[in-house]
Scaffold this active site. Structure first.
Site, PDB file in Angstrom:
ATOM      1  N   GLY A 106      12.973   6.032   8.341  1.00 36.82           N
ATOM      2  CA  GLY A 106      14.263   5.802   7.506  1.00 36.82           C
ATOM      3  C   GLY A 106      14.429   7.101   7.190  1.00 36.82           C
ATOM      4  NE  ARG A 131       0.837   8.322  10.046  1.00 38.68           N
ATOM      5  CZ  ARG A 131       1.958   8.539  10.579  1.00 38.68           C
ATOM      6  NH1 ARG A 131       3.081   9.173   9.618  1.00 38.68           N
ATOM      7  NH2 ARG A 131       2.524   7.715  11.724  1.00 38.68           N
ATOM      8  CB  SER A 171      -4.389 -22.740 -18.596  1.00 37.98           C
ATOM      9  OG  SER A 171      -3.962 -22.428 -17.194  1.00 37.98           O
ATOM     10  CG  MET A 190      16.371  14.659   9.656  1.00 38.68           C
ATOM     11  SD  MET A 190      16.341  16.214   9.354  1.00 38.68           S
ATOM     12  CE  MET A 190      14.769  16.494  10.039  1.00 38.68           C
ATOM     13  NE  ARG A 247       5.934  17.442  12.209  1.00 37.45           N
ATOM     14  CZ  ARG A 247       4.636  17.314  12.195  1.00 37.45           C
ATOM     15  NH1 ARG A 247       3.775  18.510  12.140  1.00 37.45           N
ATOM     16  NH2 ARG A 247       4.284  16.340  12.848  1.00 37.45           N
ATOM     17  CG  HIS A 285      10.892   2.091  15.310  1.00 37.37           C
ATOM     18  ND1 HIS A 285      11.467   0.789  15.014  1.00 37.37           N
ATOM     19  CD2 HIS A 285      10.898   2.879  14.259  1.00 37.37           C
ATOM     20  CE1 HIS A 285      11.956   0.895  13.758  1.00 37.37           C
ATOM     21  NE2 HIS A 285      11.798   2.031  13.028  1.00 37.37           N
ATOM     22  CE1 TYR A 320      -8.138 -21.000 -14.475  1.00 36.56           C
ATOM     23  CE2 TYR A 320      -9.745 -21.059 -16.246  1.00 36.56           C
ATOM     24  CZ  TYR A 320      -8.748 -21.366 -15.759  1.00 36.56           C
ATOM     25  OH  TYR A 320      -7.956 -22.395 -16.294  1.00 36.56           O
ATOM     26  CB  CYS A 360      -2.517 -22.127 -14.029  1.00 37.57           C
ATOM     27  SG  CYS A 360      -1.452 -22.758 -15.353  1.00 37.57           S
ATOM     28  CE  LYS A 392       5.172  14.153   9.265  1.00 35.56           C
ATOM     29  NZ  LYS A 392       6.705  14.157   9.745  1.00 35.56           N
TER      30      LYS A 392
END
Ligand code: ADP
Ligand code: MG
Ligand code: MG
Length: 888
Positions: A106, A353, A778, A108, A97, A469, A865, A845, A27
């Site tokens: 989550g 943002r 592998s 303040m 803020r 929210h 791969y 794998c 922010k």
């Protein structure tokens, strides 16, 4: 190190630390950035995250130097706006803020209007000429500060407000007049005094430092910790604090506040998107207290809504806002999520943002922005989070299936979900822990509900808009969400739910269509996803930029077809034991296992050969021309044995052997530690006829397909659990001999390779020698993780959680490769293997082949791969491209 940075007005924004999110939080960095490019940002200052970390480490102390720096920064605000903090004639008010590196519900909540007290409120009333506004601001301040900083239950304030409105027969907050608010302030102060045993703080400096302290402390709140755990955010980042001059959206009809996205965050469409409220302050929009109105005329028309859009009601401010949108998008070259306030016709920017978006929107925006010349193809590839694609790789509602739509709310987060109704977050977590799919239904959600939202497959709320929210969090989590479904009413005591006239109970099944906002009864049929449109385009770009191949782990023709439609370039792991469990074959398998002699085993294997050959033929037909790694039998034999008397009796009937005899044989096969027991190549060494049958089935099937289609698959026969060169030497000879037999019987040859899995630490150490016998390696990182860590994956659930919480493992090592430890073995084996055989093929794998962080590691080590389960193939394609672009 500078601890406080000022922004706005005449502030100097040239220190690069001020644009660095790690220092001033997201922010703070973006406020400074916006101010420096000349956008209207109320002046303010930011206390760094470093100060938060220091404060928490030192047990909550503020050094004098920080007091001095804050005082100086306050003077910057005062000088810019021409008001003084605590001045009873013309008071400066500020917001306080929080703002970490990444946005974190989550932490303040923001405190607005700080600096009001019994004296300054009178001054504010006088200078603004609007006592109603002044008292409205004061009551908001006491409530927010009381709740957030002083820890008083906000329900008490809300109740008092409800009663005040009822007494006067009023419906909306906006109908309250100056005297009403003034009376409410007196009541609020009473609530604070009785809850706290002391008066609401009148000293503005005490108010400010109390709020700063609360922001820092909130970094360690339970809510924040839960959020960090769910989102892999380190605990040592800390949060910044932003203190900013207030601008007022609650100064009457020419004032407003709103949130907006520069493009539609649900669909990605290039259209301004957002909501605003006249005569309101920021929190009102998000909290769902009043239903916000549309930003644009087009959106209002589309929704068939009456209240005027901002475009219509405030054309000048809207025009200015639209100009800012375009400027910000060009500046950040990404979709922006924006907060703004209009004070008496004048626009102020309060936040920007990069906006959260659904996977579908992320794809569309990335592809569109390349078309618009805003970003390059490479950037587009790097923009999309591979894991987010998961949202699009799941079944969606079949448009042709019948739906009984119970009600329609807002299409807050797209996707379809069916599940049982649960009415609170704890129940959601509990039931989903039992393996049930649940839909969390709430009046509205708040940060305390995060764990339940995470556990749910979908979220339904009765209140709240598109930026509530619930909507924001659901989009971030990729959960389908319908918000603001006002026909839904919840009775928490009776644990029931009413939709219109229909009553449902907790546990009843409903389906949500988040893209349409529909709530449906029962479960609705779904269809498989496909890679069309923007998804397909981005995948094509990714393919151009990736070096590693992407194969799939699959053993059924259906999975193989699905994987190919998702772009798999072959099979990285075909587990042959799955074919043994098939109901039609299991008794022949059991007969083979329980036989006393080689002859007995061979007789049973002869029954399995045609079945296994048919399996391989079907798979090779789908994978024609592509490499197929087929692993010979791996699990310990007793996994196939009968369970319970009934199955033993059935087997006795089939084999003509006595139940007692069979049980005794089964007992002999018991092992104390099967994971390290008689399995993998050890089976091939002791019962070569099993591997011989499998090899024969593979080569016969390959010849069949080559004959029929003219194009052969390329079988790669993989020997599991090898620890020594000699094991592989013996088994390779067996496979080669079998191949020669089949080829001479058929009068044709097909190309094939023999190689091994590297899944034991000894194999990694001895890779140089083993490579003499192996054409490919592998990495079987599931077993390699188990054997390196000495942790059984299937028994780790009880302690892995605490291990991750305590930071012993950064992440679950079975989900994301332990690069530090297991990774060393992979790297070493790759090097040693190549030293012996320069063209040895290298792949992975394990489950990790579908995990982006592990894929980045595979790129670094130079594997050829990765192989992932079918639904993860697109994720792996994108992650592999990103890994290539980031230079491994
Ligand atoms: P969050 O991170 O929860 O969005 P914010 O700090 O961004 O919290 O603020 C919450 C609300 O308060 C937002 O609507 C924001 O625009 C508004 N707000 C914050 N600071 C000010 C300010 N100085 N003047 C007016 N409104 C503000
Ligand atoms: Mg905000
Ligand atoms: Mg294994």
């Amino acid at each position: 190190m500078q601890t406080v940075y000022t922004f706005g007005g005449s502030a100097d924004h040239s220190d690069p630390r001020q644009k660095d999110k790690t220092v001033v939080g997201g922010k703070g960095a973006n406020l400074a950035e916006m101010a420096s490019i000349g956008l209207p940002v109320p002046p303010g200052f930011t206390l760094t995250t470093e100060e938060c970390v220091r404060y928490l480490a030192e047990g909550g102390a503020f050094p004098d130097s920080l007091h001095t720096a804050v005082a100086a920064a306050l003077r910057h605000i005062e000088a810019t706006v021409g008001k003084r903090f605590g001045d009873k004639d013309n008071p400066l008010l500020v917001s306080v803020r929080s703002g970490a590196r990444v946005s974190m519900p989550g932490m303040m909540d923001t405190v607005l209007n700080l600096g009001l007290n019994d004296e300054t409120v009178e001054g504010l009333a006088r200078v603004s000429g609007d006592p109603r506004f002044a008292w409205d601001s004061y009551r908001r301040f006491i409530q927010m500060y009381g709740d957030v900083v002083l820890g008083i239950d906000h329900g008490l304030f809300e109740e008092a407000l409800e009663i005040a409105k009822e007494d006067k027969g009023l419906y909306a907050d906006t109908e309250m007049d100056s005297e009403d608010w003034q009376a409410l302030v007196a009541q609020y102060k009473g609530i604070v005094a009785s809850e706290l045993g002391r008066d609401f703080p009148q000293d503005v400096d005490e108010q400010l430092w109390g709020a700063i302290r609360a922001v820092f402390d909130s970094w360690d709140s339970d809510r924040a910790k839960v959020y960090r755990r769910l989102n892999d955010i380190p605990g040592d980042w800390g949060t910044a604090v932003n203190v900013q001059a207030m601008v007022f959206g609650n100064m009457g009809e020419t004032s407003a506040t709103g949130v907006a996205f520069t493009r539609d965050p649900a669909t990605g469409e290039r259209a301004y998107y957002g909501e605003y409220l006249i005569n309101a302050q920021g929190e009102d929009v998000v909290a769902g207290i009043r239903t916000p109105q549309y930003l644009t005329r087009a959106a209002r028309k589309l929704a068939g809504a009456k209240p005027l859009s901002m475009e219509e009601a405030m054309p000048d401010a809207y025009g200015e806002l639209a100009r800012v949108f375009d400027l910000l998008e060009r500046h950040y070259r990404d979709m922006q999520d924006i907060e703004f306030t209009v004070e008496r016709g004048h626009l102020w920017m309060l936040q920007t943002r990069s906006g959260k978006r659904t996977a579908r929107a992320a794809l569309r925006m990335a592809v569109d922005m390349v078309g618009e010349g805003l970003i390059s193809q490479e950037e587009a590839i790097l923009r999309v989070d591979p894991m987010a694609l998961d949202q699009l790789l799941h079944p969606t509602l079949d448009p042709d299936a019948p739906r009984e739509v119970l009600t329609t709310g807002l299409p807050a987060s797209p996707g379809a979900a069916s599940g049982k109704i649960v009415l609170d977050a704890d129940t959601a977590e509990l039931w989903s822990g039992r393996g049930e799919k649940v839909i969390l239904v709430r009046v509205e959600t708040s940060p305390e509900d995060i764990h339940g939202m995470h556990a749910a497959t979908g979220i339904l709320t009765a209140r709240g808009g598109m930026t509530s929210h619930a909507a924001v969090v659901a989009r971030g989590m990729g959960r389908p969400c319908v918000s603001g479904a006002s026909a839904v009413s919840i009775d928490l005591k009776a644990r029931t739910l009413r939709i219109g006239s229909l009553e449902m109970r907790e546990g009843d099944t409903i389906t949500l269509d988040g893209a349409k906002g529909q709530v449906m009864r029962g479960e609705v049929k779904t269809i498989e996803p496909e890679l069309a449109g923007d998804f397909g385009t981005l995948m094509e770009w990714a393919d151009v930029h990736r070096r590693m191949g992407v194969r799939t782990n699959a053993e059924t023709p259906a999975d193989c077809r699905m994987a190919r439609s998702f772009g798999a370039e072959g099979i990285g792991l075909c587990r042959t034991e799955h074919m043994f469990f098939d109901a039609s074959r299991i008794s022949a398998v059991r007969e083979m296992i329980l036989a006393d002699s080689e002859a007995g085993r061979r007789a049973a294997l002869a029954k399995l050969l045609p079945e296994q050959r048919a399996d391989f033929r079907e798979i090779f037909e789908v994978m024609v021309g592509l490499p197929c790694t087929i692993r010979l039998l791996d699990p310990p034999l007793h996994e196939f044995l009968p369970h319970g008397d009934a199955e033993f009796e059935e087997l006795a009937n089939v084999t003509g052997l006595g139940v007692d005899h069979l049980k005794r044989r089964a007992g002999e096969l018991h092992e104390f530690n099967p994971m390290l027991g008689h399995r993998g190549c050890r089976l091939g060494i002791t019962y070569p006829e099993i591997y011989e049958m499998q090899a024969r089935a593979i080569f016969e099937a390959a010849c069949d397909v080559a004959e029929a289609s003219g194009e052969a698959p390329v079988p790669e026969v993989m020997i599991p659990l090898v620890a020594t060169r000699r094991e592989l030497e013996l088994l390779r000879a067996l496979v080669d001999r079998t191949a020669q037999d089949v080829f001479s019987e058929r009068g044709r040859t097909v190309e094939y390779l023999v190689g091994t899995m590297i899944e034991l630490p000894r194999a990694a150490l001895m890779a140089g020698e083993i490579a003499e016998e192996a054409r490919f390696f592998s990495f079987g990182t599931n077993d390699l993780t188990q054997t390196t860590l000495g942790v059984s994956r299937d028994d780790s659930a009880r302690f892995l959680g605490p291990y991750v919480d305590k930071g012993i493992f950064a992440r679950d090592p079975f989900v994301s490769l332990d690069i530090e430890g297991v990774g060393q073995l992979v790297e070493m084996a790759a090097e040693r293997g190549r030293a012996t055989r320069a063209d040895i093929k290298l792949g992975i794998c394990g489950e990790h082949g579908g995990d982006p962080a592990s894929i980045a590691f595979c790129e670094k080590v130079g594997l050829d791969y990765v192989s992932a389960s079918p639904y993860r193939v697109p994720i792996a394609r994108l992650a592999a491209a990103q890994a290539s672009l980031k230079g491994g």
